[in-house]
Design a protein around this motif. Structure first.
Motif, PDB file in Angstrom:
ATOM      1  N   PRO A   1     -32.318 -27.852 -57.020  1.00  0.00           N
ATOM      2  CA  PRO A   1     -32.131 -26.456 -56.605  1.00  0.00           C
ATOM      3  C   PRO A   1     -33.355 -25.616 -56.961  1.00  0.00           C
ATOM      4  CG  PRO A   1     -30.145 -27.290 -57.664  1.00  0.00           C
ATOM      5  CD  PRO A   1     -31.203 -28.332 -57.868  1.00  0.00           C
ATOM      6  N   ARG A   2     -33.584 -24.565 -56.181  1.00  0.00           N
ATOM      7  CA  ARG A   2     -34.712 -23.675 -56.464  1.00  0.00           C
ATOM      8  C   ARG A   2     -34.480 -22.889 -57.746  1.00  0.00           C
ATOM      9  NH1 ARG A   2     -36.532 -19.733 -51.736  1.00  0.00           N
ATOM     10  NH2 ARG A   2     -36.733 -21.763 -50.696  1.00  0.00           N
ATOM     11  N   THR A   3     -33.217 -22.635 -58.067  1.00  0.00           N
ATOM     12  CA  THR A   3     -32.891 -21.937 -59.310  1.00  0.00           C
ATOM     13  C   THR A   3     -33.391 -22.748 -60.498  1.00  0.00           C
ATOM     14  OG1 THR A   3     -30.908 -21.042 -58.282  1.00  0.00           O
ATOM     15  CG2 THR A   3     -31.025 -20.946 -60.693  1.00  0.00           C
ATOM     16  N   LEU A   4     -34.094 -22.092 -61.402  1.00  0.00           N
ATOM     17  CA  LEU A   4     -34.691 -22.794 -62.530  1.00  0.00           C
ATOM     18  C   LEU A   4     -33.952 -22.573 -63.849  1.00  0.00           C
ATOM     19  CD1 LEU A   4     -38.478 -22.099 -61.834  1.00  0.00           C
ATOM     20  CD2 LEU A   4     -37.100 -24.073 -61.127  1.00  0.00           C
ATOM     21  N   ARG A   5     -33.360 -21.397 -64.030  1.00  0.00           N
ATOM     22  CA  ARG A   5     -32.754 -21.072 -65.311  1.00  0.00           C
ATOM     23  C   ARG A   5     -31.409 -20.392 -65.100  1.00  0.00           C
ATOM     24  NH1 ARG A   5     -36.785 -21.132 -69.467  1.00  0.00           N
ATOM     25  NH2 ARG A   5     -35.303 -20.057 -70.822  1.00  0.00           N
ATOM     26  N   ASP A   6     -30.542 -20.532 -66.114  1.00  0.00           N
ATOM     27  CA  ASP A   6     -29.328 -19.725 -66.189  1.00  0.00           C
ATOM     28  C   ASP A   6     -29.319 -19.029 -67.544  1.00  0.00           C
ATOM     29  OD1 ASP A   6     -28.630 -21.655 -68.063  1.00  0.00           O
ATOM     30  OD2 ASP A   6     -26.979 -22.505 -66.886  1.00  0.00           O
ATOM     31  N   GLY A   7     -28.184 -18.538 -67.975  1.00  0.00           N
ATOM     32  CA  GLY A   7     -28.129 -17.798 -69.221  1.00  0.00           C
ATOM     33  C   GLY A   7     -28.395 -18.630 -70.461  1.00  0.00           C
ATOM     34  N   GLU A   8     -28.368 -19.951 -70.311  1.00  0.00           N
ATOM     35  CA  GLU A   8     -28.563 -20.840 -71.456  1.00  0.00           C
ATOM     36  C   GLU A   8     -29.937 -21.486 -71.496  1.00  0.00           C
ATOM     37  OE1 GLU A   8     -26.293 -21.089 -73.837  1.00  0.00           O
ATOM     38  OE2 GLU A   8     -25.001 -19.705 -72.719  1.00  0.00           O
ATOM     39  N   GLY A   9     -30.728 -21.311 -70.430  1.00  0.00           N
ATOM     40  CA  GLY A   9     -32.055 -21.933 -70.419  1.00  0.00           C
ATOM     41  C   GLY A   9     -32.333 -22.657 -69.108  1.00  0.00           C
TER      42      GLY A   9
ATOM     43  N   VAL B   1     -18.619 -37.260 -48.305  1.00  0.00           N
ATOM     44  CA  VAL B   1     -19.451 -37.071 -49.490  1.00  0.00           C
ATOM     45  C   VAL B   1     -19.100 -35.688 -50.029  1.00  0.00           C
ATOM     46  CG1 VAL B   1     -21.787 -36.875 -50.424  1.00  0.00           C
ATOM     47  CG2 VAL B   1     -21.324 -38.485 -48.552  1.00  0.00           C
ATOM     48  N   VAL B   2     -18.591 -35.625 -51.243  1.00  0.00           N
ATOM     49  CA  VAL B   2     -18.292 -34.345 -51.870  1.00  0.00           C
ATOM     50  C   VAL B   2     -19.504 -33.995 -52.733  1.00  0.00           C
ATOM     51  CG1 VAL B   2     -16.711 -33.026 -53.310  1.00  0.00           C
ATOM     52  CG2 VAL B   2     -15.829 -34.820 -51.810  1.00  0.00           C
ATOM     53  N   ALA B   3     -20.223 -32.962 -52.292  1.00  0.00           N
ATOM     54  CA  ALA B   3     -21.543 -32.665 -52.835  1.00  0.00           C
ATOM     55  C   ALA B   3     -21.536 -31.394 -53.670  1.00  0.00           C
ATOM     56  CB  ALA B   3     -22.547 -32.520 -51.691  1.00  0.00           C
ATOM     57  N   CYS B   4     -22.451 -31.331 -54.623  1.00  0.00           N
ATOM     58  CA  CYS B   4     -22.624 -30.129 -55.426  1.00  0.00           C
ATOM     59  C   CYS B   4     -23.339 -29.059 -54.600  1.00  0.00           C
ATOM     60  CB  CYS B   4     -23.457 -30.433 -56.669  1.00  0.00           C
ATOM     61  SG  CYS B   4     -22.676 -31.555 -57.836  1.00  0.00           S
ATOM     62  N   ALA B   5     -22.830 -27.845 -54.660  1.00  0.00           N
ATOM     63  CA  ALA B   5     -23.496 -26.680 -54.097  1.00  0.00           C
ATOM     64  C   ALA B   5     -23.692 -25.666 -55.214  1.00  0.00           C
ATOM     65  CB  ALA B   5     -22.670 -26.085 -52.958  1.00  0.00           C
ATOM     66  N   PHE B   6     -24.730 -24.831 -55.077  1.00  0.00           N
ATOM     67  CA  PHE B   6     -25.082 -23.905 -56.159  1.00  0.00           C
ATOM     68  C   PHE B   6     -25.381 -22.495 -55.652  1.00  0.00           C
ATOM     69  CE2 PHE B   6     -26.426 -28.224 -57.349  1.00  0.00           C
ATOM     70  CZ  PHE B   6     -25.758 -28.397 -58.556  1.00  0.00           C
TER      71      PHE B   6
END
Length: 339
Positions: free
Chosen positions: A260-268, A284-289
Motif C-alpha cells: 500500500p502507498r500508506t506508510l505509517r499509522d498511529g503506531e509507526g 480470493v478474499v483480499a485485504c483492502a486498505f
C-alpha cells in the motif's frame, strides 16, 4: 499439503475474545467483531465457514454472524486461526488429516496467553472429523506457504526462533516439514516485515511477505518507497528468491505485489500487505486498505488467479491488531479421489 488454490471443503475461523484482538473499549470490541464477521461472510460465498467461539462470546457472535456461518464453542485466548488451528494435509489415499503443531504464543511473547489456544488444533481436528498428526515443532500456519508440489517457504526467524525451537538446525526443521506436510524442498527466507518483528509481531511470518499463486510463481511484497524500512526487506526477499529453485529444480518467477502507498499509522511504519489474502475455491478474499494501491493489487491478484472473483475486505482493523485476512482463516482441503 495441497496448494491453497486446491478445492476446499471448509474454512475455519475463531471469533475475537477478551484480550488483545478484542481491544480495550466497547468501540474497539465492536470493530473487531464487525471485521472478523465481514471476512467470514465474504469467505462463505465460496466455501462453508465454521467459527470457533469462546462460550463467553456466543451471544455477541450470534449477533454478528449470519446463519451461513456455523458456530462451534471452545475456550479461546485469541482469534488467529491460521496460527492456533491445525494444518490440513492429504494422505497418500487422498483422505484429509490435520497436523497439530505446538503453539506457544509466537515464541512465548510476554503479552500473549495460549493455555486455551494451544488446544484449538485438537478441537478443530475433532470437529472436522479427521485424524490428527502430532508434532513436537513449534510452528504456526502463518509461518509457511506451500506450492502444492513439494516446495515450502519459511523464514529463519520463525522456525529457528530460539523462543520457539531452541537448538533446531535447518536440517531438523526440514525433516519435520517433510514428515508432516510432505515438503520435499524448503526455501529459507531471511526475515519478515519490519513491524512484524517488533514487540507485538510474530517475528517474521512469511504470509505477509511472499506466497505461491501457482507452482513456480511467487507473489512478493513490493515496498517501493525507499523511506520505509521494508523497502530493504523487499529487496532482500527478492534476492533470496531469485537465487532459489523449487522442488522440481526450476527457477522461480517473481511477481511484484505492491505494498500500500500508506506508510505509517498511529503506531509507526505499517506492515500492511496484499500478500495476506485467502484463496478459497472460486474466490480470493483480499485485504483492502482504502489505499491508492488497492486497485492495482486487486488487478495483480485477478491475473494470478484467473477465473476467481477477487473480493476486498477492509483489513486495517486486523493489521492494527497484528495480522490480516490470511491470519484469521484456515482452509480445510477437500479429499482427493485417488485412482
Amino acid at each position: 499439503m495441497p496448494a491453497e488454490s486446491a478445492p476446499q471443503e471448509r474454512v475455519w475461523m475463531a471469533f475475537p475474545t477478551a484480550g488483545y484482538s478484542l481491544g480495550d473499549t466497547a468501540a474497539e470490541a465492536e470493530e473487531a467483531r464487525a471485521t472478523w464477521s465481514a471476512v467470514a461472510h465474504a469467505v462463505s460465498d465460496f466455501a462453508p465457514v465454521t467459527m470457533v467461539v469462546d462460550p463467553e462470546d456466543v451471544r455477541d457472535a450470534r449477533r454478528w454472524l449470519s446463519v451461513a456461518v456455523d458456530v462451534v464453542e471452545a475456550p479461546l485466548n485469541d482469534a488467529w486461526m491460521r496460527d492456533i488451528g491445525p494444518t490440513f494435509v492429504h494422505r497418500e489415499d487422498g483422505t484429509v488429516v490435520a497436523v497439530d503443531w505446538v503453539f506457544n504464543g509466537w515464541g512465548e511473547q510476554d503479552w500473549a496467553r495460549w493455555d486455551h489456544d494451544a488446544r484449538i488444533a485438537a478441537v478443530v481436528s475433532r470437529e472436522a472429523g479427521v485424524a490428527r498428526i502430532g508434532s513436537q515443532m513449534v510452528n504456526e500456519g502463518g509461518g509457511f506457504h506451500v506450492d502444492g508440489a513439494g516446495t515450502v517457504l519459511v523464514t529463519e526467524t520463525v522456525q529457528r526462533d530460539p523462543h520457539r525451537n531452541p537448538g533446531w538446525s535447518r536440517a531438523a526443521v526440514e525433516i519435520e516439514l517433510a514428515r508432516t506436510i510432505g515438503a520435499d524442498h524448503t526455501i529459507w527466507l531471511p526475515r519478515g516485515l519490519s513491524r512484524d518483528s517488533e514487540r507485538y509481531g510474530t517475528r517474521g511470518h512469511v504470509d505477509i511477505v511472499a506466497t505461491f499463486p501457482s507452482a513456480g510463481r511467487v507473489l512478493v511484497h513490493d515496498q517501493r518507497d525507499a523511506t520505509h524500512p521494508d523497502h530493504a526487506v523487499s529487496e532482500e526477499i527478492r534476492t533470496s528468491l531469485a537465487d532459489a529453485v523449487d522442488a522440481r529444480g526450476d527457477a522461480l518467477e517473481l511477481v511484484a505485489l505492491p505494498a500500500p502507498r500508506t506508510l505509517r499509522d498511529g503506531e509507526g511504519w505499517v506492515d500492511w500487505s496484499y500478500v495476506n489474502h485467502l484463496v478459497v475455491n472460486d474466490g480470493v478474499v483480499a485485504c483492502a486498505f482504502d489505499d491508492p494501491h488497492d486497485a492495482e493489487a486487486a488487478a495483480v491478484l485477478r491475473e494470478e488467479y484467473p477465473g476467481r472473483e477477487v473480493v476486498g475486505v477492509d483489513a486495517r482493523p486486523l493489521f492494527a491488531r497484528g495480522g490480516g485476512i490470511h491470519c484469521i482463516t484456515q482452509q480445510q482441503p477437500a479429499p482427493l479421489t485417488v485412482s
